[in-house]
Write a protein that holds these residues in place. Structure first.
Motif, PDB file in Angstrom:
ATOM      1  N   ASP A 164       4.765-125.697  47.245  1.00  0.00           N
ATOM      2  CA  ASP A 164       5.205-127.091  47.421  1.00  0.00           C
ATOM      3  C   ASP A 164       6.185-127.558  46.347  1.00  0.00           C
ATOM      4  OD1 ASP A 164       3.372-127.181  45.421  1.00  0.00           O
ATOM      5  OD2 ASP A 164       2.179-128.814  46.257  1.00  0.00           O
ATOM      6  N   LYS A 165       6.367-126.750  45.324  1.00  0.00           N
ATOM      7  CA  LYS A 165       7.403-127.064  44.331  1.00  0.00           C
ATOM      8  C   LYS A 165       8.392-125.901  44.323  1.00  0.00           C
ATOM      9  CE  LYS A 165       4.828-129.844  40.937  1.00  0.00           C
ATOM     10  NZ  LYS A 165       3.595-130.075  41.705  1.00  0.00           N
ATOM     11  N   LEU A 166       9.686-126.219  44.360  1.00  0.00           N
ATOM     12  CA  LEU A 166      10.708-125.171  44.360  1.00  0.00           C
ATOM     13  C   LEU A 166      11.566-125.288  43.107  1.00  0.00           C
ATOM     14  CD1 LEU A 166      11.978-125.470  48.062  1.00  0.00           C
ATOM     15  CD2 LEU A 166       9.948-124.278  47.190  1.00  0.00           C
ATOM     16  N   ILE A 167      11.736-124.165  42.428  1.00  0.00           N
ATOM     17  CA  ILE A 167      12.660-124.121  41.286  1.00  0.00           C
ATOM     18  C   ILE A 167      13.776-123.147  41.638  1.00  0.00           C
ATOM     19  CG2 ILE A 167      12.879-123.741  38.789  1.00  0.00           C
ATOM     20  CD1 ILE A 167      10.613-125.651  39.458  1.00  0.00           C
ATOM     21  N   PHE A 168      14.977-123.654  41.733  1.00  0.00           N
ATOM     22  CA  PHE A 168      16.134-122.774  41.902  1.00  0.00           C
ATOM     23  C   PHE A 168      16.715-122.499  40.518  1.00  0.00           C
ATOM     24  CE2 PHE A 168      15.612-124.516  46.061  1.00  0.00           C
ATOM     25  CZ  PHE A 168      15.941-123.475  46.899  1.00  0.00           C
ATOM     26  N   ALA A 169      16.593-121.266  40.066  1.00  0.00           N
ATOM     27  CA  ALA A 169      17.070-120.883  38.735  1.00  0.00           C
ATOM     28  C   ALA A 169      18.237-119.938  38.904  1.00  0.00           C
ATOM     29  CB  ALA A 169      15.944-120.219  37.952  1.00  0.00           C
ATOM     30  N   THR A 170      19.411-120.439  38.631  1.00  0.00           N
ATOM     31  CA  THR A 170      20.604-119.620  38.858  1.00  0.00           C
ATOM     32  C   THR A 170      21.533-119.678  37.663  1.00  0.00           C
ATOM     33  OG1 THR A 170      22.536-119.240  40.306  1.00  0.00           O
ATOM     34  CG2 THR A 170      21.828-121.523  40.020  1.00  0.00           C
ATOM     35  N   PRO A 171      22.119-118.545  37.324  1.00  0.00           N
ATOM     36  CA  PRO A 171      23.244-118.642  36.406  1.00  0.00           C
ATOM     37  C   PRO A 171      24.367-119.398  37.099  1.00  0.00           C
ATOM     38  CG  PRO A 171      23.073-116.417  37.305  1.00  0.00           C
ATOM     39  CD  PRO A 171      21.894-117.175  37.815  1.00  0.00           C
TER      40      PRO A 171
END
Lengths: 180, 180, 180, 180
Positions: free
Chosen positions: B69-76
Motif C-alpha cells: 500500500d506504500k510505493l517508493i520509486f527510487a531512481t537515479p
C-alpha cells in the motif's frame, strides 16, 4: 548533412510519426525507428570496472544520429514523459560519454534539435515536464534547442486535425527553407 | 500490507538504493530491483487488434507492486528523468489499463507514493521535471503523492553526506511510525 | 557583509517571516519588510524616452539588498507565485538595469540566494513554478541559487510544525556556520 | 457576454497588447489596461480582524472581468513571470474570496481563459513557469484554461514577426468563429 528523425513510438504510423513526417517532407532525412532496433538499458559503469556494454544496435543508431546536423525527437507522450524507447536510447548516451566524451559532446554541440510530443491528456500543459527534460538534456550536450511542438491526438490520424500543431510545423519548415 | 520499493538503477548499491534502504529500514518492505527482471517496451495496441503482450516479468513485478500500500520509486536521475528501466516499467501500465483498467486504477488509487531521485547535476532544480512527471502519473492513477526527495550524489555512498536528504528521510519515517 | 532578508508578505509575523527568522537567527541580517515601503510598478522605458522613474523607496531598498552578500527571499505563496510585493520589487530591477547595468549585475553575480516560499495548497508541488521563476531570475543575474524551502502552513505559526522545512533550515544554518 | 482582455503591461501598445488586440479583433471585447487603475497590494486578513481593504479600483476592475465569459490575460514576461501589475491584481482575488467566495468562484468556474506572454529571453522555455502558475490558478478557480501563447519580441512591433504566435492566434480566432 541533413535531418535525423528519431521515432520513439512502439507502433508505426502513429500520430507523432505522422507529424514528424509532415515536418520533414521534401527535406533530406534519415528516418530512425527505435522500435526496429535492440537497444538495452544503460549499464552504469561510472564507478566500477568498465565491463562490456551491451552488444546491440546502439552504436549503429547513435552513429546515424551523429551524422546529421538537425535532430527531431518524435515521441508519443507516454505517462507524461518520452517513451521508454526514447528514454532508454538517451540513457545510453552515458556510454558514449565514457567511450569518447569530448568528441561526442562536440558533435552534439554543433547540432540543432526539435522535439515533437503527441499525447491525448492536455498535452500543452502535461507535456511540459517532457519539454523541460529535453531542455536540460540539450543544455548539457550544448545542442541548440530550437523548438518543440506539443500536439493533441489519440486515434491514428487525429494529429492532422490539430491545426495549431500543423501551423507550428509549417513555421519550422519555412525557417528551414529560408536557410537553403 | 507494507511498502514496495521499486529500484530503477542499473547497478546495485547505488545512491538512490542506499537512500531508499535507509528510508524503509525496519519497516516491512518488498525490494524490487527492476534491473533483475526482463520488462520489454510497451506495445501500443490501443488502436489495433490486441496482439499478445511480451511474455516477460511484467506481470510478476506489477503484482508485487499492487500487493503493497506504500510505493517508493527510487531512481537515479538519468538525463534529467527517471531511468529507462523505471520509465519502461511504467509505460507497461498501459498494458494493465487494457487488461483490467477498473481494478488496476482502483488498486493504485488506494496507495500512497514517494519518489526518490538522486543525481549529480543540481538535482534540486534539474530534477523538477522528473517530479512533475510523477505528479501527473499519480494524478492519473489517483495515487496519493505524499512527497519526494531530490538528493545530490555522484560516487556510491555520497548520498549519505546529503544531510538535507537524510533529514527528509527521517521526517517520512517519523510520519510512518506515528501511523503504527 | 551579511544577510539581507527580503520579506514579501503583506502582514507581519506570518509563516514565511517566521521561517526566515529562524533561518537567520544569530546571524548578522538586515530585515527588509517590503510592505513597509512604497515601491511602485516598473515603468517600461526600454523603447521610449527615459522619463523619470517613480520617486519612491526603491533605491533605498535595493541599496540595502546590494549591501549584503547573502539574499533570502521569504515570500508567502500567493496564487502559486511570489507575492505581488515581491514581484513588483523584482520588476523594478529593470530600472537598475537601465541606470547602471554593468555594476548592478556584477554585484548580484557575487551573491548567493535562497528562497523561502510558504503556502497551504500542496506547496511542494504547486510551489514549483515559483522556484523555477527564481531559477531563471538568478540565472540572468548570475546569482548563485543555493537552495529553496517550500513550507506548508496556513495559520500563523503552523510553519513551526513543518518538520521537513525546519530540518532544511537547520542544514542551511549548518552550512553557514561552517563558513565562519 | 464577450471577452475581457486584461493587459498587464506598464506601457501602452507593447507587444503583448498588440498580440492580444489581433486575437480579439472583430470580437466584442472589453479592454482593461491595469496600468490605468490603482490596485494596491493585497492585505492578508485571513487570520486577523477584517480591516477595510484598500479603497481603490479593484472592485471596478474585477467587476468588468466577471462580466465577460472569456478572459485573456495579456502580460509581458517580466523577470520570468507575469508583470507585477498582473500579479498584484490576481493577489487581490483573495479579497473577493473573503467577500463572497461562493459566488466569486462560481462565476470564474463558468469562464474560459487564455494567456498571452511575450518576452525576449527564450520565452518558449523560460515562460513555462508563468504558464504553470496560471495552470494552478485556473485549477483553483475552476476556470477552463483553453490555451496559451508564448511569443518572442523585444522592440514594440516585433511580435508581428513571430509567425508561430500569429498562427496560434489565428487558430484561437477560428475556434471562436465556429462557436458563433
Amino acid at each position: 548533412m541533413g535531418i535525423a528523425v528519431i521515432y520513439g513510438s512502439s507502433r508505426r504510423n502513429g500520430n507523432s510519426e505522422q507529424l514528424a513526417k509532415r515536418l520533414v517532407d521534401g527535406f533530406d532525412a534519415d528516418h530512425i525507428y527505435l522500435s526496429e532496433y535492440a537497444i538495452h538499458p544503460i549499464q552504469d559503469y561510472r564507478h566500477s570496472e568498465k565491463e562490456p556494454y551491451p552488444d546491440d544496435d546502439y552504436h549503429h543508431v547513435i552513429g546515424r544520429v551523429l551524422d546529421q546536423d538537425k535532430l527531431i525527437f518524435a515521441t508519443p507522450i507516454y505517462w507524461y514523459g518520452p517513451s521508454g524507447l526514447t528514454k532508454t536510447f538517451i540513457d545510453r548516451w552515458s556510454q558514449s560519454l565514457r567511450e569518447n566524451k569530448t568528441d561526442f559532446l562536440a558533435r552534439l554541440a554543433a547540432k540543432s534539435a526539435w522535439v515533437i510530443g503527441v499525447g491525448d491528456d492536455v498535452p500543452h500543459l502535461k507535456g511540459i515536464p517532457l519539454v523541460q527534460q529535453f531542455q536540460y538534456i540539450f543544455e548539457y550536450t550544448g545542442t541548440s534547442f530550437e523548438g518543440y511542438i506539443l500536439g493533441k491526438a489519440n486515434r491514428p490520424g487525429d494529429i492532422l486535425q490539430d491545426n495549431a500543431a500543423l501551423a507550428a510545423v509549417e513555421e519550422i519548415r519555412k525557417s528551414w527553407q529560408e536557410q537553403l
